[in-house]
Write a protein that holds these residues in place. Structure first.
Motif, PDB file in Angstrom:
ATOM      1  N   ILE A   1      -4.458   0.717  -6.619  1.00 21.38           N
ATOM      2  CA  ILE A   1      -4.962   0.075  -5.398  1.00 21.38           C
ATOM      3  C   ILE A   1      -5.870  -1.103  -5.769  1.00 21.38           C
ATOM      4  N   PHE A   2      -6.603  -0.937  -6.872  1.00 15.11           N
ATOM      5  CA  PHE A   2      -7.564  -1.956  -7.301  1.00 15.11           C
ATOM      6  C   PHE A   2      -7.055  -2.772  -8.484  1.00 15.11           C
ATOM      7  N   PHE A   3      -6.135  -2.200  -9.285  1.00 13.52           N
ATOM      8  CA  PHE A   3      -5.551  -2.962 -10.383  1.00 13.52           C
ATOM      9  C   PHE A   3      -4.846  -4.220  -9.876  1.00 13.52           C
ATOM     10  N   VAL A   4      -4.208  -4.135  -8.702  1.00 14.45           N
ATOM     11  CA  VAL A   4      -3.425  -5.280  -8.213  1.00 14.45           C
ATOM     12  C   VAL A   4      -4.293  -6.503  -7.947  1.00 14.45           C
TER      13      VAL A   4
ATOM     14  N   ILE B   1       3.171  10.298  15.911  1.00 18.29           N
ATOM     15  CA  ILE B   1       4.132  10.547  16.985  1.00 18.29           C
ATOM     16  C   ILE B   1       5.570  10.487  16.462  1.00 18.29           C
ATOM     17  N   ARG B   2       5.834   9.527  15.566  1.00 23.67           N
ATOM     18  CA  ARG B   2       7.204   9.385  15.050  1.00 23.67           C
ATOM     19  C   ARG B   2       7.421  10.136  13.752  1.00 23.67           C
ATOM     20  N   GLY B   3       6.334  10.647  13.129  1.00 24.28           N
ATOM     21  CA  GLY B   3       6.468  11.424  11.896  1.00 24.28           C
ATOM     22  C   GLY B   3       6.847  10.605  10.681  1.00 24.28           C
ATOM     23  N   GLU B   4       6.522   9.311  10.676  1.00 25.75           N
ATOM     24  CA  GLU B   4       6.865   8.442   9.550  1.00 25.75           C
ATOM     25  C   GLU B   4       5.824   8.545   8.438  1.00 25.75           C
ATOM     26  N   GLY B   5       6.254   8.256   7.217  1.00 33.14           N
ATOM     27  CA  GLY B   5       5.336   8.208   6.088  1.00 33.14           C
ATOM     28  C   GLY B   5       4.603   6.883   6.027  1.00 33.14           C
ATOM     29  N   VAL B   6       3.731   6.758   5.033  1.00 30.10           N
ATOM     30  CA  VAL B   6       2.919   5.541   4.907  1.00 30.10           C
ATOM     31  C   VAL B   6       3.798   4.318   4.660  1.00 30.10           C
ATOM     32  N   LEU B   7       4.746   4.427   3.723  1.00 28.51           N
ATOM     33  CA  LEU B   7       5.600   3.285   3.406  1.00 28.51           C
ATOM     34  C   LEU B   7       6.490   2.918   4.589  1.00 28.51           C
TER      35      LEU B   7
ATOM     36  N   GLY C   1       0.817  -1.214   0.000  1.00 27.42           N
ATOM     37  CA  GLY C   1       0.000   0.000   0.000  1.00 27.42           C
ATOM     38  C   GLY C   1       0.843   1.254   0.000  1.00 27.42           C
ATOM     39  N   GLY C   2       1.933   1.246   0.785  1.00 31.90           N
ATOM     40  CA  GLY C   2       2.811   2.408   0.824  1.00 31.90           C
ATOM     41  C   GLY C   2       3.486   2.666  -0.513  1.00 31.90           C
TER      42      GLY C   2
END
Length: 483
Positions: free
Chosen positions: A180-183, A309-315, A168-169
């Motif tokens: 997202i739906f092609f997979v 809280i940690r400021g991380e991205g989606v991936l 997803g990331g």
């Protein structure tokens, strides 16, 4: 065949190794379940992206998830009847075809309204798939050990938390949202071809079985209204709103009416409630529901902790959650083996304690807590979840007759869905109340809000020790009896 599914002959012990034909069936079915498992995880992490791409508010875009859940809840009750009426193979191909069609339509959506509608079509296909898979596998298992079988059957559910957030990331950060739906499309195509060629036709299909229309008209709206009401809890930040209370109360009233009607119905009820006379199924049902509070709710909190809280991205958040899935994989085979040898009870008790141990550090985690410490903690938490999920699934079928298996699959799936929706909504409300109570906007105050919410999740996990104590101490197959 009316003998209990776990009952072995007194002169012939249960087979140590699973039948190769059963293993083949399991892999065919498991591959198909990857599509809805990945789809749900990927869509969860892509909500913000969808909101921006379709120019929709967060409240509106949440319906992309809600419509899927409502459709899923609507069809689960008829799965048992459909498998008996049309056969497992036909229904499996039908479910895959519906999910495949829904995925294509979702990828072609032109606005948020069309996406919401097409997600409901996906939900219909996805709602059929898991109960059908469980029914076909357990019916075919006969005297083979359910612990080992569930270790195989639970593999996609374990892979989802590992690969889903990462995939997803990657899609969210590098590709168009339509991917997202092609997979899902190639997965569904391969799954349909493999199932058509590899799954056996079921014998003794009840071609004359009639659908309990009145029962369906009570249970399906009940589930839709309950899940809808729970989905509105987060939007309205609590249970004390008419948009939440009205659907919940009407849904509960319909559910009570369904129970009363079904208990009086003598022939072919939609779901056989005599299942709950089997104490192992009843104990497993309580654990299915509680897992919504301890498992699904925490799965909502963990990525939010890393992102807010940690400021991380989606991936990055997906990668940081991978140790939990790895922990689940590490205990998968052992949990299945021990379930067959010593029974579900000690395995689930140990798994619950491990899950609690793996949740506890998050009750004090802040913005600077060591990533290595949290990764090790997630491995422990995942190992515990692996020791709960598989044995509870096996325990839910112990002591049941073959004709009860479809109803057991539908009932357990219903309880899981309602428990998951309830767990996510309860912890979302607790987190929001904690954030409101800590009015300071600094990071330390937000971290404290998450700490307190994780503490609630820890408490719900510990409560699971109570129903776990009522699971069978020894598996039926190890005793040589289904009693």
């Amino acid at each position: 065949m009316n003998s209990k599914i776990n009952e072995a002959s007194s002169h012939q012990p249960a087979r140590e190794k699973l039948d190769p034909a059963l293993i083949k069936m399991a892999w065919i079915l498991l591959f198909g379940t990857l599509a809805p498992l990945f789809d749900t995880t990927i869509t969860n992490v892509a909500i913000h992206t969808l909101s921006q791409a379709l120019n929709a508010s967060v409240t509106t875009i949440q319906w992309v998830m809600t419509s899927y859940l409502l459709a899923l809840g609507m069809v689960i009750p008829i799965t048992g009847w459909a498998v008996d009426r049309f056969g497992g193979k036909r229904m499996w191909l039908f479910a895959l075809a519906v999910f495949f069609t829904g995925s294509i339509l979702c990828s072609l959506s032109w606005n948020v309204g069309s996406l919401i509608a097409f997600r409901a079509i996906q939900g219909i296909g996805g709602g059929f798939m898991m109960p059908i898979m469980q029914t076909m596998l357990v019916r075919s298992a006969r005297d083979q050990k359910l612990g080992k079988l569930m270790a195989v059957a639970g593999l996609p559910a374990l892979l989802g938390p590992i690969l889903g957030p990462v995939l997803g990331g990657v899609i969210v950060e590098n590709l168009n949202w339509r991917w997202i739906f092609f997979v899902n499309i190639p997965i569904c195509l391969i799954a349909m071809i493999w199932a058509w060629r590899g799954l056996p036709e079921e014998e003794n299909v009840k071609r004359t079985s009639r659908l309990d229309i009145l029962g369906l008209s009570l249970i399906s709206p009940a589930l839709v209204l309950i899940i809808y009401g729970l989905a509105q809890v987060g939007t309205h930040h609590g249970f004390g709103h008419s948009e939440v209370l009205i659907p919940l109360l009407i849904g509960l009233l319909l559910l009570v009416s369904f129970v009363g009607y079904t208990l009086r119905k003598k022939e072919s009820p939609l779901i056989d409630l005599s299942l709950f006379k089997v104490h192992s199924f009843t104990a497993a049902s309580f654990l299915f529901f509680l897992s919504g509070l301890s498992t699904y709710g925490a799965m909502l909190l963990l990525p939010m902790y890393y992102q807010q809280i940690r400021g991380e991205g989606v991936l990055a958040s997906g990668l940081l959650l991978m140790p939990q899935g790895i922990g689940m994989l590490l205990t998968r085979a052992l949990a299945g083996k021990l379930t067959d040898q010593i029974g579900p009870r000690p395995v689930v008790l140990a798994g619950t304690l491990l899950t609690a141990l793996g949740t506890w550090p998050f009750t004090a985690a802040g913005a600077d807590t060591s990533h290595l410490l949290l990764a090790m903690t997630l491995v422990v938490r995942g190992a515990g979840l692996g020791g709960i999920f598989l044995p509870v699934m096996a325990a839910s079928y112990q002591g049941l007759r073959k004709e009860q298996i479809p109803d057991a699959s539908s009932a357990s799936r219903i309880i899981q869905q309602v428990g998951g929706a309830f767990g996510a909504s309860v912890l979302a409300v607790i987190l929001q109340n904690q954030l409101d109570a800590h009015t300071a906007i600094d990071l330390a105050a937000k971290a404290t809000s998450f700490n307190h919410t994780f503490l609630w999740s820890l408490g719900f996990t510990v409560i699971g020790l109570i129903p776990a104590a009522f699971l069978p101490g020894r598996s039926a197959s190890s005793e040589g009896s289904g009693k």
